[in-house]
Design a protein around this motif. Sequence first.
Motif, PDB file in Angstrom:
ATOM      1  N   ILE A 120      -7.849   5.730 -13.445  1.00  0.00           N
ATOM      2  CA  ILE A 120      -8.459   4.531 -12.876  1.00  0.00           C
ATOM      3  C   ILE A 120      -9.518   4.957 -11.863  1.00  0.00           C
ATOM      4  N   THR A 121     -10.702   4.363 -11.935  1.00  0.00           N
ATOM      5  CA  THR A 121     -11.788   4.686 -11.011  1.00  0.00           C
ATOM      6  C   THR A 121     -11.666   3.831  -9.764  1.00  0.00           C
ATOM      7  N   VAL A 122     -11.606   4.487  -8.602  1.00  0.00           N
ATOM      8  CA  VAL A 122     -11.500   3.792  -7.319  1.00  0.00           C
ATOM      9  C   VAL A 122     -12.825   3.957  -6.572  1.00  0.00           C
ATOM     10  N   LEU A 123     -13.436   2.840  -6.200  1.00  0.00           N
ATOM     11  CA  LEU A 123     -14.707   2.872  -5.487  1.00  0.00           C
ATOM     12  C   LEU A 123     -14.515   2.481  -4.029  1.00  0.00           C
ATOM     13  N   GLU A 124     -15.187   3.179  -3.131  1.00  0.00           N
ATOM     14  CA  GLU A 124     -15.245   2.793  -1.722  1.00  0.00           C
ATOM     15  C   GLU A 124     -16.604   3.206  -1.193  1.00  0.00           C
ATOM     16  N   CYS A 125     -17.492   2.231  -1.104  1.00  0.00           N
ATOM     17  CA  CYS A 125     -18.889   2.486  -0.731  1.00  0.00           C
ATOM     18  C   CYS A 125     -19.493   3.511  -1.679  1.00  0.00           C
ATOM     19  N   SER A 126     -19.178   3.367  -2.945  1.00  0.00           N
ATOM     20  CA  SER A 126     -19.641   4.298  -3.974  1.00  0.00           C
ATOM     21  C   SER A 126     -19.889   3.514  -5.253  1.00  0.00           C
ATOM     22  N   ALA A 127     -20.409   4.209  -6.253  1.00  0.00           N
ATOM     23  CA  ALA A 127     -20.792   3.535  -7.495  1.00  0.00           C
ATOM     24  C   ALA A 127     -20.433   4.388  -8.702  1.00  0.00           C
ATOM     25  N   THR A 128     -20.343   3.728  -9.831  1.00  0.00           N
ATOM     26  CA  THR A 128     -20.119   4.411 -11.100  1.00  0.00           C
ATOM     27  C   THR A 128     -20.936   3.703 -12.173  1.00  0.00           C
ATOM     28  N   VAL A 129     -21.205   4.392 -13.263  1.00  0.00           N
ATOM     29  CA  VAL A 129     -21.935   3.817 -14.385  1.00  0.00           C
ATOM     30  C   VAL A 129     -21.111   3.998 -15.655  1.00  0.00           C
ATOM     31  N   LEU A 130     -20.933   2.923 -16.401  1.00  0.00           N
ATOM     32  CA  LEU A 130     -20.215   2.946 -17.661  1.00  0.00           C
ATOM     33  C   LEU A 130     -21.200   2.758 -18.807  1.00  0.00           C
ATOM     34  N   GLU A 131     -21.080   3.578 -19.832  1.00  0.00           N
ATOM     35  CA  GLU A 131     -21.896   3.440 -21.039  1.00  0.00           C
ATOM     36  C   GLU A 131     -21.160   2.515 -22.005  1.00  0.00           C
TER      37      GLU A 131
ATOM     38  N   GLY B  35       0.778  -1.222   0.000  1.00  0.00           N
ATOM     39  CA  GLY B  35       0.000   0.000   0.000  1.00  0.00           C
ATOM     40  C   GLY B  35       0.813   1.276   0.000  1.00  0.00           C
ATOM     41  N   THR B  36       1.950   1.289  -0.682  1.00  0.00           N
ATOM     42  CA  THR B  36       2.764   2.495  -0.765  1.00  0.00           C
ATOM     43  C   THR B  36       2.457   3.260  -2.050  1.00  0.00           C
TER      44      THR B  36
ATOM     45  N   VAL C  23     -11.077   1.042 -16.345  1.00  0.00           N
ATOM     46  CA  VAL C  23     -10.562   0.218 -15.255  1.00  0.00           C
ATOM     47  C   VAL C  23     -11.178   0.725 -13.954  1.00  0.00           C
ATOM     48  N   VAL C  24     -11.851  -0.170 -13.223  1.00  0.00           N
ATOM     49  CA  VAL C  24     -12.521   0.181 -11.974  1.00  0.00           C
ATOM     50  C   VAL C  24     -11.985  -0.751 -10.893  1.00  0.00           C
ATOM     51  N   VAL C  25     -11.596  -0.189  -9.739  1.00  0.00           N
ATOM     52  CA  VAL C  25     -10.970  -0.992  -8.701  1.00  0.00           C
ATOM     53  C   VAL C  25     -11.555  -0.660  -7.330  1.00  0.00           C
ATOM     54  N   VAL C  26     -11.363  -1.567  -6.393  1.00  0.00           N
ATOM     55  CA  VAL C  26     -11.491  -1.281  -4.959  1.00  0.00           C
ATOM     56  C   VAL C  26     -10.139  -1.598  -4.333  1.00  0.00           C
ATOM     57  N   LEU C  27      -9.874  -1.008  -3.197  1.00  0.00           N
ATOM     58  CA  LEU C  27      -8.656  -1.322  -2.467  1.00  0.00           C
ATOM     59  C   LEU C  27      -8.866  -2.581  -1.631  1.00  0.00           C
ATOM     60  N   GLY C  28      -7.759  -3.213  -1.263  1.00  0.00           N
ATOM     61  CA  GLY C  28      -7.806  -4.374  -0.385  1.00  0.00           C
ATOM     62  C   GLY C  28      -7.049  -4.102   0.899  1.00  0.00           C
ATOM     63  N   ASN C  29      -6.953  -5.115   1.747  1.00  0.00           N
ATOM     64  CA  ASN C  29      -6.260  -4.914   3.017  1.00  0.00           C
ATOM     65  C   ASN C  29      -4.779  -4.586   2.824  1.00  0.00           C
ATOM     66  N   HIS C  30      -4.128  -5.171   1.831  1.00  0.00           N
ATOM     67  CA  HIS C  30      -2.726  -4.852   1.563  1.00  0.00           C
ATOM     68  C   HIS C  30      -2.561  -3.377   1.180  1.00  0.00           C
ATOM     69  N   ASP C  31      -3.550  -2.840   0.506  1.00  0.00           N
ATOM     70  CA  ASP C  31      -3.472  -1.442   0.063  1.00  0.00           C
ATOM     71  C   ASP C  31      -3.644  -0.463   1.221  1.00  0.00           C
TER      72      ASP C  31
ATOM     73  N   GLU D 222      -3.664   4.958   2.099  1.00  0.00           N
ATOM     74  CA  GLU D 222      -4.734   4.630   1.142  1.00  0.00           C
ATOM     75  C   GLU D 222      -5.256   5.855   0.400  1.00  0.00           C
ATOM     76  N   GLN D 223      -5.257   7.021   1.053  1.00  0.00           N
ATOM     77  CA  GLN D 223      -5.724   8.225   0.371  1.00  0.00           C
ATOM     78  C   GLN D 223      -4.768   8.623  -0.738  1.00  0.00           C
ATOM     79  N   GLN D 224      -3.465   8.560  -0.446  1.00  0.00           N
ATOM     80  CA  GLN D 224      -2.471   8.886  -1.476  1.00  0.00           C
ATOM     81  C   GLN D 224      -2.480   7.854  -2.601  1.00  0.00           C
ATOM     82  N   VAL D 225      -2.656   6.588  -2.230  1.00  0.00           N
ATOM     83  CA  VAL D 225      -2.750   5.528  -3.241  1.00  0.00           C
ATOM     84  C   VAL D 225      -3.938   5.797  -4.164  1.00  0.00           C
ATOM     85  N   THR D 226      -5.065   6.151  -3.580  1.00  0.00           N
ATOM     86  CA  THR D 226      -6.266   6.457  -4.365  1.00  0.00           C
ATOM     87  C   THR D 226      -6.011   7.619  -5.303  1.00  0.00           C
TER      88      THR D 226
END
Length: 247
Positions: free
Chosen positions: A89-100, A44-45, A63-71, A77-81
């Motif tokens: 890259i789209t990072v989700l955390e208790c959030s959503a996105t829509v792709l067309e 998680g650096t 590309v859509v991702v969530v972080l894991g425990n290693h991250d 984690e904020q800087q990683v995001t």
Amino acid sequence: MIRIAAVGDVHVDKDVVGRYRPALEQLPDRADALLVAGDLTRHGTVDEAKCFATEFGGLGVPVVVVLGNHDHQSDQEQQVTEVLTDSGITVLECSATVLEIRGHRLGIAGAKGFGGGFAGACASNFGEREMKQFVGTTEEISARLGEALRSVRCDALVALTHYSPVPDTLVGEPLEIYAFLGCYQLGHAVDSAPTALALHGHAHHGSERGRTPGGVPVRNVAHPVIKQAYNVYQLLSESVDAPLVPA
């Protein structure tokens, strides 16, 4: 039909850069989007996040991702995001996105998730402050994931987490650590919306396929489980399971 490529637990660092890229560069011909189910890095650096962005960015598909425990290991984690977001890259955390995608709306709601266990063998929000904080974290994340899933208006909806929402995909892991690999509350969140597919990682020795109590297909896409750069799943079709992509 919408084709989703997915993988998790790639644990990118400098020595991993270049390992996935040849297969990833074929993605535009094989899938419409790539979802990564956490543990993007080893520790998680910021430097590892830059390596992940180099390896998984600029692919010609979203590309859509969530972080894991290693991250979360280095508390950056904020800087990683920010590194990932700056790379497109789209990072989700208790959030959503829509792709067309070719006239269809693909909704993705994501969260890291947390542990706690499953029906009959789970932690409860009772007792010591530390236990109540542990289970409270699980309950809050799961509730927020459910809210994110229910907020999306789309043609096909995917839940993306790191921790597992069901025990089925943990088979192969020691029973003693199930409570640290996922929780039933995430499964309830998935079932609270018209979810078509749930993807997770984290369980390196688990199994690929499972279902929530409500019948939603769940797939463990941890790299050690799928043993290739990504699997492809299909939505708005009769089955989510497409032929495996060589990688």
